[in-house]
Design an enzyme around this catalytic site. Structure first.
Site, PDB file in Angstrom:
ATOM      1  CG  ASP A  32      -4.250  -7.755  -5.904  1.00 58.61           C
ATOM      2  OD1 ASP A  32      -4.575  -7.832  -4.701  1.00 58.61           O
ATOM      3  OD2 ASP A  32      -5.078  -7.630  -6.826  1.00 58.61           O
ATOM      4  CB  ILE A  33      -2.804  -7.200  -0.433  1.00 60.82           C
ATOM      5  CG1 ILE A  33      -2.308  -7.696   0.925  1.00 60.82           C
ATOM      6  CG2 ILE A  33      -4.345  -7.133  -0.464  1.00 60.82           C
ATOM      7  CD1 ILE A  33      -2.460  -6.746   2.062  1.00 60.82           C
ATOM      8  CE  LYS A  82      -8.064  -0.602   9.254  1.00 60.65           C
ATOM      9  NZ  LYS A  82      -6.784  -1.023   8.716  1.00 60.65           N
ATOM     10  CG  ASP A  93      -0.212   0.697  -3.973  1.00 54.80           C
ATOM     11  OD1 ASP A  93      -0.195   1.334  -2.907  1.00 54.80           O
ATOM     12  OD2 ASP A  93      -1.256   0.540  -4.654  1.00 54.80           O
ATOM     13  CB  ILE A  94      -2.969  -2.615  -7.178  1.00 56.42           C
ATOM     14  CG1 ILE A  94      -3.775  -1.730  -6.235  1.00 56.42           C
ATOM     15  CG2 ILE A  94      -3.054  -4.075  -6.780  1.00 56.42           C
ATOM     16  CD1 ILE A  94      -5.267  -1.975  -6.300  1.00 56.42           C
ATOM     17  N   GLY A 115      -0.321   5.028  -1.038  1.00 57.22           N
ATOM     18  CA  GLY A 115      -1.451   5.675  -0.377  1.00 57.22           C
ATOM     19  C   GLY A 115      -1.042   6.885   0.444  1.00 57.22           C
ATOM     20  CD  GLN A 116      -3.983  10.785   4.380  1.00 56.41           C
ATOM     21  OE1 GLN A 116      -4.834   9.961   4.715  1.00 56.41           O
ATOM     22  NE2 GLN A 116      -3.956  11.997   4.879  1.00 56.41           N
ATOM     23  CE1 TYR A 119     -10.419   1.452   7.520  1.00 56.41           C
ATOM     24  CE2 TYR A 119     -11.354   2.736   9.308  1.00 56.41           C
ATOM     25  CZ  TYR A 119     -10.276   2.389   8.530  1.00 56.41           C
ATOM     26  OH  TYR A 119      -9.046   2.961   8.764  1.00 56.41           O
ATOM     27  N   GLY A 159       0.844  -1.204   0.000  1.00 56.57           N
ATOM     28  CA  GLY A 159       0.000   0.000   0.000  1.00 56.57           C
ATOM     29  C   GLY A 159       0.868   1.239   0.000  1.00 56.57           C
TER      30      GLY A 159
HETATM   31  P1  NAD Z   1      -4.988   4.803   1.290  1.00 55.07           P
HETATM   32  O1  NAD Z   1      -6.336   4.435   0.804  1.00 55.07           O
HETATM   33  O2  NAD Z   1      -4.503   6.171   1.042  1.00 55.07           O
HETATM   34  O3  NAD Z   1      -3.901   3.793   0.694  1.00 55.07           O
HETATM   35  C1  NAD Z   1      -4.139   2.424   0.540  1.00 55.07           C
HETATM   36  C2  NAD Z   1      -3.220   1.913  -0.545  1.00 55.07           C
HETATM   37  O4  NAD Z   1      -3.511   0.537  -0.750  1.00 55.07           O
HETATM   38  C3  NAD Z   1      -3.428   2.601  -1.898  1.00 55.07           C
HETATM   39  O5  NAD Z   1      -2.189   3.058  -2.388  1.00 55.07           O
HETATM   40  C4  NAD Z   1      -4.019   1.543  -2.806  1.00 55.07           C
HETATM   41  O6  NAD Z   1      -3.616   1.640  -4.154  1.00 55.07           O
HETATM   42  C5  NAD Z   1      -3.472   0.279  -2.142  1.00 55.07           C
HETATM   43  N1  NAD Z   1      -4.272  -0.910  -2.446  1.00 55.07           N
HETATM   44  C6  NAD Z   1      -5.616  -1.013  -2.520  1.00 55.07           C
HETATM   45  N2  NAD Z   1      -5.978  -2.270  -2.818  1.00 55.07           N
HETATM   46  C7  NAD Z   1      -4.836  -2.974  -2.940  1.00 55.07           C
HETATM   47  C8  NAD Z   1      -4.549  -4.326  -3.232  1.00 55.07           C
HETATM   48  N3  NAD Z   1      -5.529  -5.210  -3.507  1.00 55.07           N
HETATM   49  N4  NAD Z   1      -3.258  -4.722  -3.239  1.00 55.07           N
HETATM   50  C9  NAD Z   1      -2.253  -3.837  -3.005  1.00 55.07           C
HETATM   51  N5  NAD Z   1      -2.463  -2.531  -2.748  1.00 55.07           N
HETATM   52  C10 NAD Z   1      -3.743  -2.101  -2.716  1.00 55.07           C
HETATM   53  O7  NAD Z   1      -4.937   4.447   2.848  1.00 55.07           O
HETATM   54  P2  NAD Z   1      -4.039   5.124   3.981  1.00 55.07           P
HETATM   55  O8  NAD Z   1      -4.769   6.304   4.464  1.00 55.07           O
HETATM   56  O9  NAD Z   1      -2.647   5.268   3.524  1.00 55.07           O
HETATM   57  O10 NAD Z   1      -4.177   4.028   5.122  1.00 55.07           O
HETATM   58  C11 NAD Z   1      -3.223   3.016   5.322  1.00 55.07           C
HETATM   59  C12 NAD Z   1      -3.645   2.199   6.525  1.00 55.07           C
HETATM   60  O11 NAD Z   1      -3.791   3.061   7.655  1.00 55.07           O
HETATM   61  C13 NAD Z   1      -4.999   1.499   6.369  1.00 55.07           C
HETATM   62  O12 NAD Z   1      -4.972   0.284   7.050  1.00 55.07           O
HETATM   63  C14 NAD Z   1      -5.957   2.439   7.061  1.00 55.07           C
HETATM   64  O13 NAD Z   1      -7.090   1.762   7.544  1.00 55.07           O
HETATM   65  C15 NAD Z   1      -5.095   2.941   8.190  1.00 55.07           C
HETATM   66  N6  NAD Z   1      -5.568   4.207   8.730  1.00 55.07           N
HETATM   67  C16 NAD Z   1      -5.531   5.334   7.982  1.00 55.07           C
HETATM   68  C17 NAD Z   1      -6.017   6.514   8.510  1.00 55.07           C
HETATM   69  C18 NAD Z   1      -5.997   7.800   7.733  1.00 55.07           C
HETATM   70  O14 NAD Z   1      -6.566   8.795   8.202  1.00 55.07           O
HETATM   71  N7  NAD Z   1      -5.351   7.841   6.578  1.00 55.07           N
HETATM   72  C19 NAD Z   1      -6.539   6.533   9.814  1.00 55.07           C
HETATM   73  C20 NAD Z   1      -6.602   5.337  10.535  1.00 55.07           C
HETATM   74  C21 NAD Z   1      -6.095   4.185   9.988  1.00 55.07           C
HETATM   75  N1  SER Z   2      -9.281   8.245   8.358  1.00 53.79           N
HETATM   76  C1  SER Z   2      -9.879   6.952   8.506  1.00 53.79           C
HETATM   77  C2  SER Z   2     -11.271   6.933   7.988  1.00 53.79           C
HETATM   78  O1  SER Z   2     -11.920   7.934   8.153  1.00 53.79           O
HETATM   79  C3  SER Z   2      -9.891   6.560   9.963  1.00 53.79           C
HETATM   80  O2  SER Z   2      -9.560   5.247  10.065  1.00 53.79           O
HETATM   81  O3  SER Z   2     -11.694   5.949   7.461  1.00 53.79           O
END
Ligand code: NAD
Ligand code: SER
Length: 316
Positions: free
Chosen positions: A53-54, A146, A34-35, A11-12, A142, A8
């Protein structure tokens, strides 16, 4: 020296965590997966980057053998708002993906970091100073994934000795990569609109308090926890961590200190309101503080000032 795989990675969180890990452990020692291959040159060219792909365990094993991986940061998930639109697919990715990663970690002796979330809590959880160990009855797919992910990760530690660790992230605020479809995304979007149009319509009403954190603290939390002395860890999956708690009005008030004519309006999204109302107002993160020294560096005022400055440069 660790050899790390970030799943991943685009992602963010991943787009920033991968770079930070490369600075610490060396570019060749941190593989992004990542995909999504449509990523910044910085991410693709500063170290190895693989299409993964995970759900494809064979490909993950191939990468683990190729780079001698011993640590996996598993950031792949569908976030809360997106998840409600595709609950079955969300389970497949969030839990199916995690199960694949944990099985591979067991066989290939890897440590695993998988973020949990404030979303793991539910409407019957004590909303203020939410304790580390408390009622967890989430009502979103979600959150259910979690909470189950936390239990599954603890199970792999207790039964097989896999070194699994996790934090319950609050909403994360950052300027580099847009959030991927969560309930807390408004706290990022508001900055883009404040700079571009000086106005923003919040999907969450006044009085909706949620925990939040600026990305540099989130990155540090992940790395510090994975570096923590295991003997000090009473908990593993997962630690409450927070840096600030605010509602849209308080955030807008802080932005107005820099952009006095910024105007906050409302366009309420009932789906997001229901999700947000089921999550804590503010978590107690004292266990993370005492077990591995967690301490955020950015409060609301420091985060707002830096977000406006960096985003202002980016959007010029
Ligand atoms: P995001 O959605 O920005 O990134 C997820 C990444 O996973 C993306 O780059 C996407 O392309 C990739 N992805 C999706 N499906 C896939 C697959 N089948 N195989 C491989 N890659 C794949 O998410 P994020 O905000 O970076 O969050 C990362 C983790 O942190 C997650 O577990 C999320 O639940 C957790 N989290 C995030 C936040 C937040 O505010 N950003 C808050 C709490 C928890
Ligand atoms: N930022 C995340 C969401 O809103 C919290 O896990 O889904």
């Amino acid at each position: 020296m660790k050899n790390i795989l970030v799943l991943g990675a685009s992602g963010q969180i991943g787009s920033e965590l991968t770079g930070e890990l490369r600075k610490i452990y060396g570019s060749d020692h941190v593989v992004g997966g990542d995909i999504n291959l449509n990523v910044s040159c910085e991410l693709k060219e500063s170290g190895p980057y693989e299409y993964i792909d995970i759900r494809d365990g064979e490909k993950i094993v191939e990468v683990i053998k190729k780079y001698n991986i011993d640590t996996i940061y598993n950031l792949v998930a569908l976030l809360s708002a997106v998840g409600e639109q595709k609950p079955q697919f969300s389970w497949e990715i969030n839990i199916g993906g995690l199960m694949t990663v944990l099985e591979i970690a067991r066989e290939h002796k890897c440590a695993v970091f998988t973020p949990s979330s404030i979303g793991a809590f539910g409407p019957t959880t004590p909303p203020d100073h939410t304790p580390q160990d408390t009622i967890m009855r989430p009502t979103t797919i979600y959150g259910i994934s979690k909470a189950a992910g936390e239990l599954l990760s603890d199970y792999y530690y207790l039964k097989y000795g896999v070194d699994t660790r996790s934090v319950r992230y609050p909403g994360l605020i950052s300027y580099k990569t847009l959030p991927g479809g969560g309930t807390t995304d408004y706290a990022v979007e508001i900055f883009y609109e404040a700079i571009k149009t000086k106005k923003y319509k919040s999907p969450l009403p006044q009085g909706t308090f949620l925990d939040m954190m600026y990305m540099p603290d989130a990155i540090r939390a992940a790395i510090d926890l994975m570096e923590a002395d295991p003997a000090r860890l009473v908990h593993r999956n997962s630690f409450n961590v927070t840096a600030m708690s605010f509602d849209p009005e308080i955030l807008a008030g802080e932005i107005k200190k820099h952009i006095p004519d910024f105007v906050l309006g409302y366009e309420i999204n009932p789906v997001l309101v229901k999700i947000a109302n089921s999550w804590p107002n503010s978590m107690d993160d004292s266990c993370a503080r005492s077990e591995w020294g967690w301490k955020p560096q950015y409060d609301l005022s420091a985060m707002t000032a830096e977000m406006l400055e960096r985003l202002g440069e980016k959007l010029k």
